[in-house]
Write a protein that holds these residues in place. Structure first.
Motif, short mmCIF file in Angstrom:
data_model
loop_
_atom_site.label_atom_id
_atom_site.label_comp_id
_atom_site.label_asym_id
_atom_site.label_seq_id
_atom_site.Cartn_x
_atom_site.Cartn_y
_atom_site.Cartn_z
N GLU A 332 0.83 -1.29 -0.01
CA GLU A 332 -0.05 -0.07 -0.07
C GLU A 332 0.81 1.18 -0.03
OE1 GLU A 332 -3.11 2.83 0.10
OE2 GLU A 332 -2.81 0.66 -0.49
N ARG A 333 1.94 1.46 0.92
CA ARG A 333 2.80 2.36 0.76
C ARG A 333 3.35 2.54 -0.45
NH1 ARG A 333 5.96 1.45 6.63
NH2 ARG A 333 4.13 2.25 8.15
N ARG A 334 3.94 1.61 -1.28
CA ARG A 334 4.54 1.61 -2.52
C ARG A 334 3.42 2.37 -3.69
NH1 ARG A 334 7.73 -3.86 -3.10
NH2 ARG A 334 9.70 -3.26 -1.74
N LYS A 335 2.15 1.81 -3.45
CA LYS A 335 1.36 2.26 -4.33
C LYS A 335 0.86 3.54 -4.14
CE LYS A 335 -3.75 1.57 -5.56
NZ LYS A 335 -4.89 0.70 -5.16
N GLN A 336 1.02 4.16 -2.81
CA GLN A 336 0.53 5.60 -2.49
C GLN A 336 1.92 6.54 -2.89
OE1 GLN A 336 0.13 5.96 1.73
NE2 GLN A 336 -2.02 5.02 1.54
N SER A 337 3.24 5.82 -2.97
CA SER A 337 4.40 6.61 -3.27
C SER A 337 4.42 6.85 -4.74
CB SER A 337 5.62 5.94 -2.81
OG SER A 337 5.64 5.96 -1.52
N GLY A 338 3.88 5.74 -5.43
CA GLY A 338 3.67 5.80 -7.05
C GLY A 338 2.77 6.89 -7.49
N GLN A 339 1.73 6.93 -6.58
CA GLN A 339 0.55 7.73 -7.24
C GLN A 339 1.19 9.35 -6.96
OE1 GLN A 339 -2.70 6.73 -4.83
NE2 GLN A 339 -3.39 5.15 -6.12
N GLN A 340 2.01 9.44 -5.81
CA GLN A 340 2.60 10.91 -5.49
C GLN A 340 3.58 11.33 -6.56
OE1 GLN A 340 3.83 10.66 -1.62
NE2 GLN A 340 1.72 10.32 -0.76
#
Length: 348
Positions: A332-340
């Motif tokens: 989930e953190r990687r997904k959020q970082s990718g979106q940012q």
């Protein structure tokens, strides 16, 4: 006499209600409210083991062995009558169908109406409940609960023999010694449910992350409690140490189970009763097998070594479950970082 009693004890199990209870809670409560509701429901199942031996022993001594059965028959009949009169159907599909007939506008205004209507209740195959709990997202967390429950039940099963032979307690005092695990459960079941609810509010889209704190508490508390009570009983340490360990065992199991059942009802919203029934079936079958094996093992190598084995088993499964939770968190953190970090679209 004994075969007849065991036969009718099996017949009593046909009326197991817990699956229906979890299903009703999933119908009525939001995901961030179910933990506390399940914890409160668990309290009722924990009061019985605390008060049952005391009341049953008194009734048997005063009026004979038939008295507890007569009391249970009368009490069960009263409960069935009260529930039939006061509790209405909670199944979301049936409730929505009834609302569509009485107030179509209100039924259409429900956001999840189409999703609810797409899950028409049906009688599935008898092995479906077992298949549901063997899914990857459920199995590791189920094993934590199974070993924890088995450890609690086997501890309560071996406790009378330990207290009688090692400490010389009378049957009356042995009955009172069952109180620590029951009191711990009554205290920590609602607490565990509340912890899960707070995590559900923080992670509305990731049900598994809601198990984080409950799993950590179980991972630490259950092995430590088993080691404390088992080693204390093995070495005849003061009874207070034994009861502290049993209190930790009961509290650890009950802080975890409301969270796991809440998680189960979230990932299987429309199969909550089915999943709960499968979990209960495995829970009592495996726990029963471990209790029977535990009696032989503890009799041969000692209660301390047996509790150490159970502590290692529980710790191992809890670590595996925590690793699975951590992987979901990292993803989930990687997904959020990718979106940012994704580039902004070019303006045409």
């Amino acid at each position: 006499m004994v075969p007849l009693t065991r036969t009718f004890r099996c017949v009593c199990a046909v009326g197991a209600y817990r699956g229906a209870g979890i299903g009703a809670i999933a119908d009525i409560y939001r995901p961030d409210q179910r933990g506390l509701a399940i914890g409160i429901m668990m309290v009722s199942t924990l009061v019985g083991p605390v008060l049952g031996p005391l009341i049953g022993g008194f009734l048997t001594q005063a009026f004979g062995w038939r008295a507890p059965f007569i009391l249970l028959l009368a009490f069960s009949g009263l409960i069935i009558l009260v529930v039939s009169i006061l509790m209405s159907e909670t199944h979301q599909y049936k409730t929505l169908e009834r609302l569509r007939k009485t107030d179509p506008a209100a039924a259409e205004a429900i956001t999840e109406a189409q999703q609810i209507l797409s899950h028409k209740p049906k009688f599935g195959s008898p092995w479906e409940p077992i298949a549901v709990v063997f899914e990857k997202q459920i199995l590791s967390h189920l094993l934590v609960g199974l070993i924890g429950f088995a450890a609690l039940v086997s501890s309560q099963t071996e406790l009378p023999s330990v207290l009688s032979h090692k400490y010389g307690l009378t049957p009356g005092l042995i009955g009172v010694s069952m109180l620590p695990t029951g009191i711990a459960g009554i205290i920590f079941a609602p607490v565990g449910g509340r912890i899960f609810d707070r995590a559900a509010a923080r992670h509305p889209g990731h049900p598994m992350l809601r198990l984080t704190f409950n799993n950590w508490l179980s991972l630490v508390g259950m092995p430590v409690g088993l080691l404390v009570w088992g080693c204390a009983a093995q070495t005849r340490t003061h009874l207070a140490v034994v009861f502290i360990g049993l209190f930790m065992v009961g509290g650890s199991m009950c802080v975890y189970f409301p969270a796991f059942m809440g998680y189960l009802s979230c990932v299987k919203q429309h199969q909550a009763s089915t999943a709960s029934s499968g979990q209960n079936a495995l829970l009592f079958v495996i726990s029963g097998a471990l209790v029977m094996a535990g009696s032989a093992i503890s009799g041969s190598i000692g209660i301390g070594w047996y509790c150490s084995i159970m502590a290692c088993l529980h710790f191992s499964f809890a670590v595996i479950a925590q690793v699975q939770i951590s992987r979901v968190r990292v993803g989930e953190r990687r997904k959020q970082s990718g979106q940012q970090l994704s580039p902004a679209p070019l303006v045409q």
